[in-house]
Design an enzyme around this catalytic site. Structure first.
Site, mmCIF file in Angstrom:
data_model
loop_
_atom_site.group_PDB
_atom_site.id
_atom_site.type_symbol
_atom_site.label_atom_id
_atom_site.label_comp_id
_atom_site.label_asym_id
_atom_site.label_seq_id
_atom_site.Cartn_x
_atom_site.Cartn_y
_atom_site.Cartn_z
ATOM 1 N N HIS A 54 -5.111 -25.635 -9.154
ATOM 2 C CA HIS A 54 -6.455 -26.106 -9.505
ATOM 3 C C HIS A 54 -6.515 -27.629 -9.512
ATOM 4 O O HIS A 54 -7.464 -28.231 -8.986
ATOM 5 C CB HIS A 54 -6.844 -25.545 -10.869
ATOM 6 C CG HIS A 54 -8.024 -26.215 -11.492
ATOM 7 N ND1 HIS A 54 -9.252 -26.341 -10.859
ATOM 8 C CD2 HIS A 54 -8.182 -26.820 -12.709
ATOM 9 C CE1 HIS A 54 -10.104 -26.963 -11.650
ATOM 10 N NE2 HIS A 54 -9.469 -27.281 -12.763
ATOM 11 N N HIS A 80 -7.007 -34.005 -15.489
ATOM 12 C CA HIS A 80 -8.243 -33.784 -16.245
ATOM 13 C C HIS A 80 -8.133 -32.720 -17.330
ATOM 14 O O HIS A 80 -8.911 -32.720 -18.285
ATOM 15 C CB HIS A 80 -9.413 -33.466 -15.300
ATOM 16 C CG HIS A 80 -9.378 -32.108 -14.685
ATOM 17 N ND1 HIS A 80 -8.823 -31.870 -13.454
ATOM 18 C CD2 HIS A 80 -9.848 -30.918 -15.118
ATOM 19 C CE1 HIS A 80 -8.960 -30.587 -13.149
ATOM 20 N NE2 HIS A 80 -9.571 -29.983 -14.150
ATOM 21 N N ASP A 81 -7.181 -31.797 -17.227
ATOM 22 C CA ASP A 81 -7.038 -30.745 -18.243
ATOM 23 C C ASP A 81 -5.829 -30.934 -19.148
ATOM 24 O O ASP A 81 -5.547 -30.076 -19.988
ATOM 25 C CB ASP A 81 -6.926 -29.374 -17.561
ATOM 26 C CG ASP A 81 -8.279 -28.798 -17.181
ATOM 27 O OD1 ASP A 81 -9.280 -29.130 -17.847
ATOM 28 O OD2 ASP A 81 -8.340 -28.015 -16.209
ATOM 29 N N GLU A 84 -6.963 -31.081 -22.804
ATOM 30 C CA GLU A 84 -7.623 -29.849 -23.237
ATOM 31 C C GLU A 84 -6.658 -28.670 -23.327
ATOM 32 O O GLU A 84 -6.783 -27.829 -24.223
ATOM 33 C CB GLU A 84 -8.751 -29.526 -22.261
ATOM 34 C CG GLU A 84 -9.628 -28.358 -22.651
ATOM 35 C CD GLU A 84 -10.794 -28.203 -21.701
ATOM 36 O OE1 GLU A 84 -11.065 -27.075 -21.268
ATOM 37 O OE2 GLU A 84 -11.432 -29.230 -21.371
ATOM 38 N N ASP A 85 -5.689 -28.599 -22.405
ATOM 39 C CA ASP A 85 -4.898 -27.371 -22.261
ATOM 40 C C ASP A 85 -3.405 -27.528 -22.554
ATOM 41 O O ASP A 85 -2.643 -26.583 -22.349
ATOM 42 C CB ASP A 85 -5.062 -26.813 -20.845
ATOM 43 C CG ASP A 85 -6.463 -26.290 -20.599
ATOM 44 O OD1 ASP A 85 -7.142 -25.913 -21.574
ATOM 45 O OD2 ASP A 85 -6.881 -26.259 -19.431
ATOM 46 N N ASP A 144 -13.598 -31.012 -10.388
ATOM 47 C CA ASP A 144 -13.028 -29.954 -11.215
ATOM 48 C C ASP A 144 -13.814 -28.657 -11.025
ATOM 49 O O ASP A 144 -13.250 -27.600 -10.712
ATOM 50 C CB ASP A 144 -13.061 -30.415 -12.674
ATOM 51 C CG ASP A 144 -12.858 -29.299 -13.680
ATOM 52 O OD1 ASP A 144 -12.195 -28.305 -13.359
ATOM 53 O OD2 ASP A 144 -13.365 -29.451 -14.817
#
Length: 223
Positions: A54, A80-81, A84-85, A144
């Site tokens: 991704h 970018h994640d 968050e992850d 994204d």
């Protein structure tokens, strides 16, 4: 609709990156990909594919599609994640990649729900707030979402319908000022129009129209 599914490993991505970008930018992206791979570990996408796919698809969208060459936007797309992850923080990203990359990652990170808050409601508020994001953060978000949206046919139908509606409501408007993305999302909406809710009389609503503006300004200076 143009698909961006060729760069699923660094070995696949690197030749195209070297053809499009300066060597120092490719070196920075190599570092970002290694950082993302380390911290995302064995995470998987909803389709079961390795999560790194991704992140590299989002990078591919920006480089091969939108023609973005700004190294910090590209690094932010790869990372970018990661806040968050994973267990990384915006401060961690700032220490490793600098303040602008960290700020961009911060813009595209969905906040954790607070006491009494609903996760879905927090996400909608975040998506709605992206209209106030700076242009470079919007580019990261558009890439994204394009990565995920291009393969809606691989998700169960209820999820794909929900994702289509959410994308049309919150993401397509963000693309209006970026002509390449405006055109891509118009093509995407048409390709997946069967997932839209019926309009008056039972017919699906018309997809967004392609932009008629000047070519993309994706590489304009920050400010």
């Amino acid at each position: 609709m143009q698909l961006f599914t060729d760069w699923h490993t660094w070995q696949q991505a690197e030749p195209g990156l070297r053809a499009a970008l300066p060597a120092d930018t490719v070196a920075r992206l190599d570092d970002a990909v290694a950082y993302a791979a380390e911290h995302h570990g064995d995470q998987r996408r909803p389709t079961g594919a390795p999560y790194l796919q991704h992140l590299l698809e989002a990078l591919e969208v920006l480089v091969r599609g939108a023609g973005v060459t700004d190294p910090e936007i590209l690094c932010a797309a790869v990372l970018h994640d990661v806040v968050e992850d994973t267990d990384r923080t915006v401060d961690d990203v700032r220490a490793a990649f600098g303040p602008r990359v960290a700020a961009l990652v911060g813009w595209v990170t969905i906040p954790e729900p607070g006491p009494g808050q609903d996760k879905a409601g927090v996400k909608e508020d975040y998506l709605r707030g992206l209209r106030h994001a700076p242009w470079d953060a919007r580019l990261v978000k558009l890439a994204d979402r394009a990565s995920n949206a291009q393969t809606l046919d691989k998700l169960p139908e209820p999820r794909s319908r929900e994702y289509y509606a959410q994308t049309v409501e919150f993401i397509v408007p963000l693309a209006a000022e970026e002509p390449w993305f405006a055109d891509w999302y118009a093509d995407w909406a048409a390709a997946f129009a069967g997932l839209s809710a019926p309009g008056p009389g039972g017919s699906p609503p018309a997809p967004p129209k392609p932009s008629q503006e000047i070519p993309s300004q994706a590489n304009r200076p920050a400010g």
